[in-house]
Design an enzyme around this catalytic site. Structure first.
Site, mmCIF file in Angstrom:
data_model
loop_
_atom_site.group_PDB
_atom_site.id
_atom_site.type_symbol
_atom_site.label_atom_id
_atom_site.label_comp_id
_atom_site.label_asym_id
_atom_site.label_seq_id
_atom_site.Cartn_x
_atom_site.Cartn_y
_atom_site.Cartn_z
ATOM 1 C CG ASN A 150 8.915 13.233 24.988
ATOM 2 O OD1 ASN A 150 9.266 12.072 25.189
ATOM 3 N ND2 ASN A 150 8.977 13.798 23.799
ATOM 4 N NE ARG A 288 7.927 7.679 16.201
ATOM 5 C CZ ARG A 288 7.906 8.413 17.317
ATOM 6 N NH1 ARG A 288 6.759 8.666 17.943
ATOM 7 N NH2 ARG A 288 9.034 8.908 17.804
ATOM 8 C CD GLN A 317 4.187 12.390 12.772
ATOM 9 O OE1 GLN A 317 3.565 11.605 13.436
ATOM 10 N NE2 GLN A 317 5.162 13.111 13.285
ATOM 11 C CG HIS A 336 4.079 13.519 16.703
ATOM 12 N ND1 HIS A 336 5.056 12.717 16.194
ATOM 13 C CD2 HIS A 336 4.003 13.197 18.012
ATOM 14 C CE1 HIS A 336 5.555 11.952 17.150
ATOM 15 N NE2 HIS A 336 4.944 12.235 18.264
#
Lengths: 382, 382
Positions: A150, A288, A317, A336
């Site tokens: 990704n 992050r 998260q 996210h």
């Protein structure tokens, strides 16, 4: 070779750590049928809206039929926190844990200790910082991710966020939905990207793709990393190497964070380092959340020292309702999401399947996928 | 030569139209001191927040001191609608009207008829469709804009909007501010731009810059225009020419509107033409709102045929509180902002000053700036 790999690394870890419990647990693991647990975000009503939506609990990376037809057990859940969660129940006897950065299963040293059968931790995506990598290495586990799956997704998303901040999109959108029209309220702090200085901190796979996509915008491009990028790419993008991070910071109109979360980078953008940036700096962080000092970012947005902050990464998260970044001015945050587009899901699902296939056959993974192998951490996490 | 130009074009227009009133009004215009009216958006409290904020009423393009020191009268207002507005008061005796597309002073045939002294209409920015160009040509007026002043600004903004739609940014941002966290609710319709087909309708100055900026994203690029672009640029961007617009539409995942509003393009994206597009198409329109059939766009967003619509142009502007585009699903709209970044303002303010200087000296403008010259419309408006 994966099985052998795991066994080898277990033995190596034991040799390194002097522990003997590990060998025992590896021997208890059945070589045939495996218990595989996947932790993903739940889709609920959204699952049926897209046949390619494989990255959620319901989609289960499209692996269920394949795994079960081979006699493996495949448990999938989004319930990952606390002593009574679904994940916790399976910790004692799972062999493989698949998780994602988007809905991270925090694999602590304590969980690793309890997971007597655990051999393999797979990250569907990139970034395995939700795993205590040192503890995983010491326990002889293999940690691997779908490197590259990704990177394009994240780099595209970063460029979107740069433009959203530079051009001051969010207040404009707010005006539309609140029935307002006030061009000045947007324009007084809207700029072109052209001619501005953009610095990426980290020029690994994602940073490089970002630099290539920034090239036609006619910016001044800077990058900081441990090593220089390929001279050909440097020439192609015109990006200039900055060896000293603190010397680069005040040169930038826009700073993009593109490095992994490690013990060295955790909280590295604190009050002092933010103070070294230009007043009015724009920051994009899809790396992050924990690389930033949460409160220092919120304070600098409130004071105006940071003129805009956009990213999709938070700590923890899911971000709690009272996370200060939800409420700070000039933020353009999302949950996210950047690395879990439908395209990315299909790629990392394929990458996970490939590694499981190799694991069952006892074959090695593609070398770049290893984060912890034979008791050693990949260079970016050292 | 501008004065001569204006006189020439007036004479030509008279010759063309058979009217004789024009010559009279030109003769009444004093060749020395001029009355110049600027119509801009008001900044109010935002004006003092940025010293380069020249594009607003208060900033007045930074021309006040320069104009007044030469004995010209310079009226600036944002009050442009209805029979009692400030602009209307000055229509009978102004010589030059400066306006912008962001807060357009609609210069109708009726206003042109009343403006006995009017010689020059300057657009601070690009796009002079707020002027009745046919009436202006018939009245022998010169219409000019600052061609190129904000093409980069608009092209950058288009790329931002493409990414915002493809990657489904807006629902993610909503989740953040409403205290929510639901990755699936974004991800099920978030994609990478890579590999998608993007078609620009119009490949003029802005369309070309967009194609160049899209190049590193590895899309399939298509363009429709009256003529092919330079072969070198076609090769550089890999964009393919589509002679037949209706044949191009169903090939596109994303359609970007990049053409001027003319009598031919007004309302050209109606229900029938939208139906020719792919179900799930994404549309970016920073050109002009009136190119679209407003209700047809809103209906197609509601039905899901259009999966996302983003742009900064509306009809009329300011958009009323009940404009349907404010309330349609999957929109990522803003007020008209893309061409009025601070960088763009500085460029179009400089361009307006340059043309006024030439006008006072009787010199010609840069050729590409003319929209109506000597009774003739520029090719893109014919």
């Amino acid at each position: 070779m994966a099985m052998k790999q795991v066994a080898n690394s277990a033995i190596k870890a034991i040799a390194n750590s002097g522990s003997s419990s590990l060998l025992t647990r590896q021997l208890h693991a059945s070589p045939g049928s495996k218990k595989i647990v996947g932790v993903f975000y739940k889709a609920n009503e959204y699952f049926t809206k897209n046949p390619n939506f494989v990255g959620c609990v319901e989609g289960a990376l499209g692996l269920r039929q394949w795994l079960e037809s081979q006699g493996h057990q495949y448990i999938v859940t989004d319930d990952k926190e606390g002593p009574d969660c679904e994940l916790e129940k399976h910790i004692p006897d799972l062999h493989v844990l698949i998780s994602t950065p988007f809905h991270p299963a925090y694999v602590t040293a304590e969980r690793i200790k309890k997971a007597k059968n655990l051999q393999l931790l797979l990250t569907a995506g990139i970034g395995s910082d939700h795993v205590d990598l040192k503890a995983a290495a010491e326990a002889g586990l293999t940690v691997a991710e779908v490197t590259g799956s990704n990177v394009v997704s994240v780099a595209e998303d970063e460029l979107m966020r740069i433009l959203i901040l530079v051009r001051n999109f969010v207040p404009g959108y707010h005006q539309v939905i609140t029935g307002d029209w006030n061009v000045a309220g947007i324009a007084y702090r809207a700029y072109d990207l052209e001619g501005k200085t953009v610095g990426t901190i980290g020029a690994g796979r994602i940073g490089k793709l970002l630099l290539q996509r920034l090239k036609p915008f006619n910016c001044n491009l800077l990058y900081h990393d441990r090593v220089k990028i390929d001279p050909e790419l440097e020439k192609q993008t015109g990006a200039k190497f900055e060896e000293d991070l603190d010397a680069m910071l005040p040169k930038c109109d826009i700073i993009v964070i593109n490095m992994p979360l490690t013990e060295k980078t955790r909280g590295m953008f604190d009050k002092d380092r933010i103070a070294k940036m230009n007043k009015g700096v724009l920051i994009v962080n899809n790396a992050r959340g924990a690389i930033m000092d949460t409160q220092a970012v919120a304070d600098a947005c409130s004071s105006g020292h940071i003129a805009g902050y956009s990213g999709d990464v938070w700590y923890p998260q899911p971000a709690p309702k009272d996370h200060p970044w939800r409420y700070m001015p000039n933020q353009a945050m999302t949950p996210h999401i950047s690395g879990t587009t439908i395209d990315a899901q299909l790629r990392y699902a394929a990458g996970v399947k490939d590694m499981l296939e190799r694991y069952f056959k006892g074959e090695d993974f593609p070398e770049q996928n290893y984060i912890v192998k034979a008791g050693e951490l990949a260079p970016q996490y050292r």
